[in-house]
Design an enzyme around this catalytic site. Structure first.
Site, PDB file in Angstrom:
ATOM      1  CB  SER A 124      -0.838   3.556  -4.897  1.00 32.66           C
ATOM      2  OG  SER A 124      -1.513   2.420  -4.416  1.00 32.66           O
ATOM      3  CE1 TYR A 149       0.281   5.570   0.329  1.00 34.85           C
ATOM      4  CE2 TYR A 149      -1.494   4.026  -0.167  1.00 34.85           C
ATOM      5  CZ  TYR A 149      -0.222   4.512  -0.421  1.00 34.85           C
ATOM      6  OH  TYR A 149       0.522   3.955  -1.417  1.00 34.85           O
ATOM      7  CE  LYS A 153       1.584   7.221  -2.758  1.00 31.98           C
ATOM      8  NZ  LYS A 153       2.919   7.772  -2.953  1.00 31.98           N
TER       9      LYS A 153
HETATM   10  C1  UD1 Z   1      -2.378  -2.050   0.413  1.00 31.72           C
HETATM   11  C2  UD1 Z   1      -3.080  -0.710   0.348  1.00 31.72           C
HETATM   12  C3  UD1 Z   1      -2.577   0.059  -0.832  1.00 31.72           C
HETATM   13  C4  UD1 Z   1      -1.077   0.195  -0.804  1.00 31.72           C
HETATM   14  C5  UD1 Z   1      -0.454  -1.192  -0.762  1.00 31.72           C
HETATM   15  C6  UD1 Z   1       1.039  -1.066  -0.627  1.00 31.72           C
HETATM   16  C7  UD1 Z   1      -5.349  -0.957   1.264  1.00 31.72           C
HETATM   17  C8  UD1 Z   1      -6.806  -0.874   0.988  1.00 31.72           C
HETATM   18  N1  UD1 Z   1      -4.522  -0.844   0.240  1.00 31.72           N
HETATM   19  O1  UD1 Z   1      -2.796  -2.839  -0.691  1.00 31.72           O
HETATM   20  O2  UD1 Z   1      -3.151   1.349  -0.793  1.00 31.72           O
HETATM   21  O3  UD1 Z   1      -0.636   0.895  -1.946  1.00 31.72           O
HETATM   22  O4  UD1 Z   1      -0.971  -1.896   0.370  1.00 31.72           O
HETATM   23  O5  UD1 Z   1       1.647  -2.283  -0.903  1.00 31.72           O
HETATM   24  O6  UD1 Z   1      -4.955  -1.140   2.386  1.00 31.72           O
HETATM   25  N2  UD1 Z   1      -3.790  -9.844   3.784  1.00 31.72           N
HETATM   26  C9  UD1 Z   1      -4.066 -10.824   4.712  1.00 31.72           C
HETATM   27  N3  UD1 Z   1      -3.364 -10.840   5.880  1.00 31.72           N
HETATM   28  C10 UD1 Z   1      -2.400  -9.900   6.179  1.00 31.72           C
HETATM   29  C11 UD1 Z   1      -2.127  -8.883   5.222  1.00 31.72           C
HETATM   30  C12 UD1 Z   1      -2.840  -8.887   4.043  1.00 31.72           C
HETATM   31  O7  UD1 Z   1      -4.924 -11.691   4.485  1.00 31.72           O
HETATM   32  O8  UD1 Z   1      -1.819  -9.953   7.280  1.00 31.72           O
HETATM   33  C13 UD1 Z   1      -4.509  -9.852   2.506  1.00 31.72           C
HETATM   34  C14 UD1 Z   1      -5.359  -8.627   2.246  1.00 31.72           C
HETATM   35  O9  UD1 Z   1      -6.661  -8.787   2.753  1.00 31.72           O
HETATM   36  C15 UD1 Z   1      -5.323  -8.561   0.717  1.00 31.72           C
HETATM   37  C16 UD1 Z   1      -3.939  -9.094   0.351  1.00 31.72           C
HETATM   38  O10 UD1 Z   1      -3.528  -9.869   1.486  1.00 31.72           O
HETATM   39  O11 UD1 Z   1      -6.287  -9.393   0.148  1.00 31.72           O
HETATM   40  C17 UD1 Z   1      -2.905  -8.030   0.104  1.00 31.72           C
HETATM   41  O12 UD1 Z   1      -2.886  -7.111   1.185  1.00 31.72           O
HETATM   42  P1  UD1 Z   1      -1.746  -5.985   1.309  1.00 31.72           P
HETATM   43  O13 UD1 Z   1      -0.409  -6.586   1.116  1.00 31.72           O
HETATM   44  O14 UD1 Z   1      -1.982  -5.245   2.592  1.00 31.72           O
HETATM   45  O15 UD1 Z   1      -1.989  -5.043   0.058  1.00 31.72           O
HETATM   46  P2  UD1 Z   1      -3.316  -4.283  -0.442  1.00 31.72           P
HETATM   47  O16 UD1 Z   1      -4.355  -4.255   0.612  1.00 31.72           O
HETATM   48  O17 UD1 Z   1      -3.692  -4.820  -1.768  1.00 31.72           O
END
Ligand code: UD1
Length: 338
Positions: A124, A149, A153
């Site tokens: 990842s 997590y 990895k």
């Molecule tokens: C996360 C994990 C990563 C994992 C990946 C799997 C972290 C730090 N990283 O990545 O290790 O491999 O998921 O897909 O947690 N967001 C919102 N509202 C929400 C959900 C997300 O605003 O309800 C935003 C987050 O702040 C971020 C973006 O959307 O900016 C993507 O979030 P997310 O889909 O959870 O992925 P990552 O955090 O990049």
């Protein structure tokens, strides 16, 4: 090739099964269904018109793994199995370290005992930790992860690098995924999170479907074009194709390669919401809230190495990602549970 997929009933694995079979490979699945359903495998069989040998077993169970390798002439393994919820890993670190490390170690020991030395691992972009600069290249120094997590990895990558270094007849490809989204265009397989989704796209689809009242946007004061977090969203079918190419690469090389699978393009949370609304003609109400601990401003890939070594690049568009995610949600409002 005959390819064993650990965690083969999961989101990325089921899409990879379909692509492997359409590229002429045979697959065998092992899954303990702790975070997936046998119905997902049944749907892959339906999509491909093939009967897929599948085992309900834990990859940590050496006897069960020996049985699989004895019953099938396996040429290569793709190791998808693992616990993957970031927040849960912070609350249950021992469970994450025990499960993810034990399964990787048991798998490698079983492979070595059966003379199978080609391995593709689901890593990842989380291993890059808080990046100093983007786009992220495979040779950049990883300063440390933000959660257990991510550390699992990172540690498994180190274990596999050591295995390949100690025995040059191994061929290992470490695939660092960026943010997989979307679904198969048939609408029959897709992402099926347990309970409240942690990740952005499944949350958006549940809000659009009216199953959740609104999206919480985690922070609008990041150093990005609109203040919301920027990520490299990649269509799961593009990602799946990357595994087919990685297996072909592993068959022709030895050693260990780290390869990013991303598009190289970053979109913000609000870019995603707006694209989803435009493509699907639905509303996604959202509320700006505080930052989520551990999140970074921007994270996107330099995908040049995947192009150079595998001849792979992402082909699907943001529109494809939004359309296919919504089709999966509409056709399966309760995921694989009917
Ligand atoms: C996360 C994990 C990563 C994992 C990946 C799997 C972290 C730090 N990283 O990545 O290790 O491999 O998921 O897909 O947690 N967001 C919102 N509202 C929400 C959900 C997300 O605003 O309800 C935003 C987050 O702040 C971020 C973006 O959307 O900016 C993507 O979030 P997310 O889909 O959870 O992925 P990552 O955090 O990049």
């Amino acid at each position: 090739m005959n390819i064993l997929l650990t965690g083969g009933a999961g989101f990325i694995a089921t899409h990879t099964c379909v692509e492997l079979i359409s590229a002429g490979h045979d697959v065998v699945i092992v899954d303990n269904y702790v975070n997936s359903q046998p119905e997902a495998v049944r749907r892959v069989e339906e999509l491909t018109g093939r009967t897929i040998p599948h085992y309900e077993a834990d990859v940590c169970d050496r006897a069960a793994m020996d049985r699989i390798f004895s019953e099938h002439a396996i040429d290569a393994v793709i190791h998808f199995a693992g616990l993957k919820a970031v927040g849960e890993s912070v609350a249950q670190p021992l469970r994450y370290y025990r499960n993810n490390l034990d399964s990787a170690l048991t798998l490698c020991e079983t492979m070595a005992a059966h003379g199978v030395k080609r391995l593709v691992f689901s890593s990842s972009a989380t291993v890059y930790g808080v990046p100093d600069e983007v786009p992220l290249r495979e040779d950049m120094f990883c300063k440390g992860c933000t959660n257990p997590y991510g550390w699992t990895k990172y540690m498994i990558e180190k274990i596999l690098m050591g295995v390949a270094q100690a025995d040059p007849s191994w061929s290992v490809v470490l695939l660092r995924y960026f943010n997989p989204v979307g679904a198969h265009e048939s609408g029959r397989i897709g992402e099926n999170p347990n309970g409240l989704p942690n990740n952005l796209m499944p949350f958006i689809t549940k809000v659009a479907a009216g199953q959740l009242p609104h999206l919480n946007v985690f922070g609008d004061d990041y150093n990005t074009h609109d203040g919301t977090g920027v990520r490299d969203y990649i269509h799961v079918v593009d990602l799946a194709r990357g595994h087919v190419d990685a297996c072909a690469y592993a068959a022709g090389h030895s050693g260990c390669e780290i390869i990013n699978l991303g598009t190289g393009v970053g979109y913000s949370v609000l870019d995603m919401v707006q694209a989803f609304e435009r493509v699907n003609g639905v509303k996604v109400p959202y509320v700006i809230g505080p930052r989520r601990p551990g999140d970074v401003d921007a994270c996107f890939a330099d995908p040049a190495k995947a192009k150079r070594l595998l001849g792979w690049e992402a082909k699907k568009t943001l529109e494809d990602m939004c359309r296919d995610a919504w089709r999966w949600q509409c056709m399966n409002p309760n995921g694989y549970t009917t």
